[in-house]
Design a protein around this motif. Structure first.
Motif, mmCIF file in Angstrom:
data_model
loop_
_atom_site.group_PDB
_atom_site.id
_atom_site.type_symbol
_atom_site.label_atom_id
_atom_site.label_comp_id
_atom_site.label_asym_id
_atom_site.label_seq_id
_atom_site.Cartn_x
_atom_site.Cartn_y
_atom_site.Cartn_z
ATOM 1 N N ALA A 1 0.813 -1.207 0.000
ATOM 2 C CA ALA A 1 0.000 0.000 0.000
ATOM 3 C C ALA A 1 0.850 1.263 0.000
ATOM 4 N N GLY A 2 2.155 1.124 0.214
ATOM 5 C CA GLY A 2 2.998 2.307 0.291
ATOM 6 C C GLY A 2 3.190 2.700 1.738
ATOM 7 N N SER B 1 0.561 9.311 3.174
ATOM 8 C CA SER B 1 -0.797 9.771 3.015
ATOM 9 C C SER B 1 -0.882 10.566 1.720
ATOM 10 N N SER B 2 -1.948 10.346 0.945
ATOM 11 C CA SER B 2 -2.002 10.972 -0.379
ATOM 12 C C SER B 2 -2.122 12.484 -0.289
ATOM 13 N N ALA C 1 -6.887 -8.276 1.358
ATOM 14 C CA ALA C 1 -7.274 -6.955 1.865
ATOM 15 C C ALA C 1 -6.585 -5.864 1.051
ATOM 16 N N THR D 1 -8.008 -2.806 -1.270
ATOM 17 C CA THR D 1 -7.475 -1.466 -1.131
ATOM 18 C C THR D 1 -7.227 -0.820 -2.478
ATOM 19 N N ASP E 1 -10.344 -0.006 -4.187
ATOM 20 C CA ASP E 1 -10.976 1.186 -3.622
ATOM 21 C C ASP E 1 -10.296 2.451 -4.129
ATOM 22 N N GLN E 2 -8.970 2.366 -4.143
ATOM 23 C CA GLN E 2 -8.245 3.542 -4.579
ATOM 24 C C GLN E 2 -8.561 3.860 -6.033
#
Lengths: 252, 349
Positions: free
Chosen positions: B90-91, B94-95, B334, B338, B341-342
């Motif tokens: 996921a990295g 925060s975007s 999961a 993610t 969703d992104q």
């Protein structure tokens, strides 16, 4: 120990920065009790005599304060789910930072926010006619901060456990309704029938609301303040333990 | 650098009303030497990420032991965390934060001073071609830039061991090739040991000294790419012939090849050292009067290796895992939700 405070501060500063960049939630959170004060306060005015209070706002503001502490903080976890999804929580957990610091940094942000909202509420309440004992206000805000911390920690723990807004929203609603109805935030529980009051005896938040209320009128001698403080401390300790456990926990 | 014995991770899942235990990782042994680049290959849901999360102290093993960088992952987790860098799927930024701020905070959580982190962060930005993006928000970066930023986060405290979880998933081919160069440099320039998971065969092939293959929670092979391919008995030789010559061609091929198969006008089989055998085969086939349309020789791929080892092709294994992941709270599935969703957010934004 100084490492712990440093780590907490790093997490707190980051959270605060993100919040200030998008302050919509802070404003919405503060708006709710203000609306109660403006729109519900006048309804309460002619009724306060019936339950032995003299000033409607001295009665209402403590309740709203606790409500602010509880419900504002309950929503803190939603932000954490978004962070978890972006991998931020995992990235923090892979650093050597203390797991408690990861939680405390976030709690401090929530508490600072609560404190600012509480100031606004008290200032506005005073403007509308609240005449409290100022020492009591300080004590009352202290209790509120503990409750807020407890609720925010619980909300963060719940967020990392469910990892889904869709699961979390109904759970919070389910918890919030009985808490709101049984803790005498709007009207004192003594007003109701005995059975209802007995049920509310089991609601910790009721003792906290009563405690903050006694504190506001400067009635420190009564057992209310003590019980309220005791419950707030107990909930805070329990919730921080739970919150830390989820940050430490394997599959969070 | 890494030594794991008998790692097990079990998840509880519900299938209908029945509770079921799923062994996501089922007794994994691993050894990674200092300076090695190891590719951890397997289909989605095979247990790659779960194994990685145990090695990076994010998940406590249900059974087994592991030492990473000389420290026990359970008893000395803080020391392990200090020694490793981890770039999750996921990295980790925060975007809507600024890239530089995220790097600073992350580095400071390792106990580095502000000045140290800033110096190191800016160096890494240059090395990973992120010049001028210090103030940019990740949501305004390209996929490749964002991924390189994730790697900066993982390298900020100068770890000697770097874990990369699916480093190039979701990147376009150009960004992938670029990221591969950077990953290769982790060792050549920094001397780091690299452990990366991937479900791309070409990625494992291109980057790793050694490939460890995991399937259904168990290690099924561990060797160099060439040795693994040598396990597959020979190269795939395919002859295309006129329709009425198929039987004769198959007979001739069978004299040098194993597991000969016919499909339409194509005859194929596995031939050991095809380069030496094929000239003779061609003469034979011609002498038998077969009209040869074409001939193809394929070196074995890692997909062939996977097929030989597990009896399934990687693609089949992926689709099985896809249907299973709906019931499993596996971190890998999961993580997939993610990214879905992104993607949805991207569309709406």
């Amino acid at each position: 120990m100084s490492t712990f405070f440093r780590e907490t501060y790093i997490v707190f500063r980051r959270q605060l920065r993100m919040n200030l960049r998008n302050p919509a939630w802070v404003i919405i959170g503060a708006l709710q009790p203000i609306l109660y004060l403006l729109l519900f306060g006048p309804l309460l005015k002619p009724l306060v005599g019936q339950f032995g209070a003299t000033n409607a706002y001295t009665f209402l503001v403590p309740g709203l304060l606790v409500q602010l502490g509880m419900f504002g903080a309950f929503f803190a976890g939603f932000g954490l789910i978004a962070e978890w999804r972006e991998g931020v929580v995992e990235a923090e957990r892979v650093t050597p930072a203390s797991r408690t610091a990861l939680l405390m940094g976030r709690l401090l942000r929530d508490l600072l926010q609560l404190l600012v909202q509480a100031m606004i509420l008290i200032a506005l309440g005073t403007a509308m006619g609240m005449r409290p004992s100022w020492g009591g206000v300080v004590a009352g805000v202290g209790i509120t901060v503990l409750v807020g911390g407890a609720c925010a920690a619980a909300s963060n723990a719940l967020a990392l456990t469910t990892k889904s807004e869709d699961v979390m929203a109904p759970v919070i609603n389910m918890v919030m309704m009985p808490v709101l109805l049984l803790s005498g935030i709007m009207l004192p529980m003594t007003l109701g029938p005995a059975w209802l009051e007995r049920i509310s005896d089991f609601m910790p938040f009721r003792w906290i609301v009563d405690g903050v209320r006694s504190s506001f009128v400067g009635d420190f001698a009564a057992s209310g303040v003590m019980w309220g403080t005791a419950w707030a401390l107990a909930l805070f300790a329990l919730a921080v333990w739970w919150g830390t456990a989820t940050f430490r926990k394997e599959n969070a | 650098m890494i030594r794991a014995r008998g790692l097990v991770q079990t998840f509880q899942t519900k299938v209908g009303k029945e509770k079921k235990e799923v062994r996501a990782v089922d007794g994994v042994d691993l050894d990674v030497a200092e300076g090695e680049v190891v590719g951890f290959l397997g289909p989605n849901g095979a247990g790659k990420t779960t194994t990685l999360r145990m090695l990076t102290t994010l998940l406590r093993p249900d059974a087994g032991t592991a030492t990473v960088a000389g420290y026990d992952v359970v008893r000395e987790s803080v020391q392990v965390r200090r020694s490793i860098g981890y770039v999750s799927q996921a990295g980790g930024v925060s975007s809507s934060a600024r890239a530089g701020e995220e790097v600073m905070d992350h580095g400071m959580l390792y106990g580095l001073s502000r000045a140290q982190v800033e110096k190191r962060g800016k160096e890494l930005f240059t090395q990973l071609q992120l010049d001028g993006l210090w103030e940019r928000m990740p949501k305004n970066m390209s996929g490749g830039q964002k991924r390189r930023l994730d790697i900066v986060m993982g390298l900020i405290h100068d770890p000697t061991l770097v874990f990369l979880d699916e480093p190039t998933t979701g990147l376009d081919p150009q960004a992938r090739a670029n990221l591969w160069e950077h990953i290769a440099r982790l060792r050549s320039e920094r001397g780091a040991t690299v452990f990366l998971t991937t479900h791309y065969l070409d990625e494992a092939d291109a980057l790793s000294d050694r490939i460890v293959i995991i399937d259904q929670g168990r290690i099924v092979a561990s060797d160099t790419s060439d040795n693994l391919k040598a396990q597959v008995s020979g190269d795939l030789v395919t002859l295309e012939v006129a329709a009425d010559h198929v039987t004769v061609a198959a007979e001739k091929l069978a004299t040098v090849a194993q597991s000969v198969r016919t499909s339409g006008t194509q005859v194929s089989g596995r031939v050991a050292r095809a380069g030496r055998v094929v000239p003779g085969l061609l003469r034979d086939v011609e002498a038998a009067g077969v009209a040869l349309e074409s001939i193809e020789v394929h070196r074995p791929t890692l997909d062939d290796v996977f097929l030989t080892l597990t009896g399934r092709s990687l693609r089949d294994a992926e689709s099985e895992a896809g249907s299973e992941s709906e019931v499993g709270p596996d971190s890998e599935s999961a993580a997939q939700t993610t990214s879905a969703d992104q993607a949805r957010e991207d569309v709406s934004a």
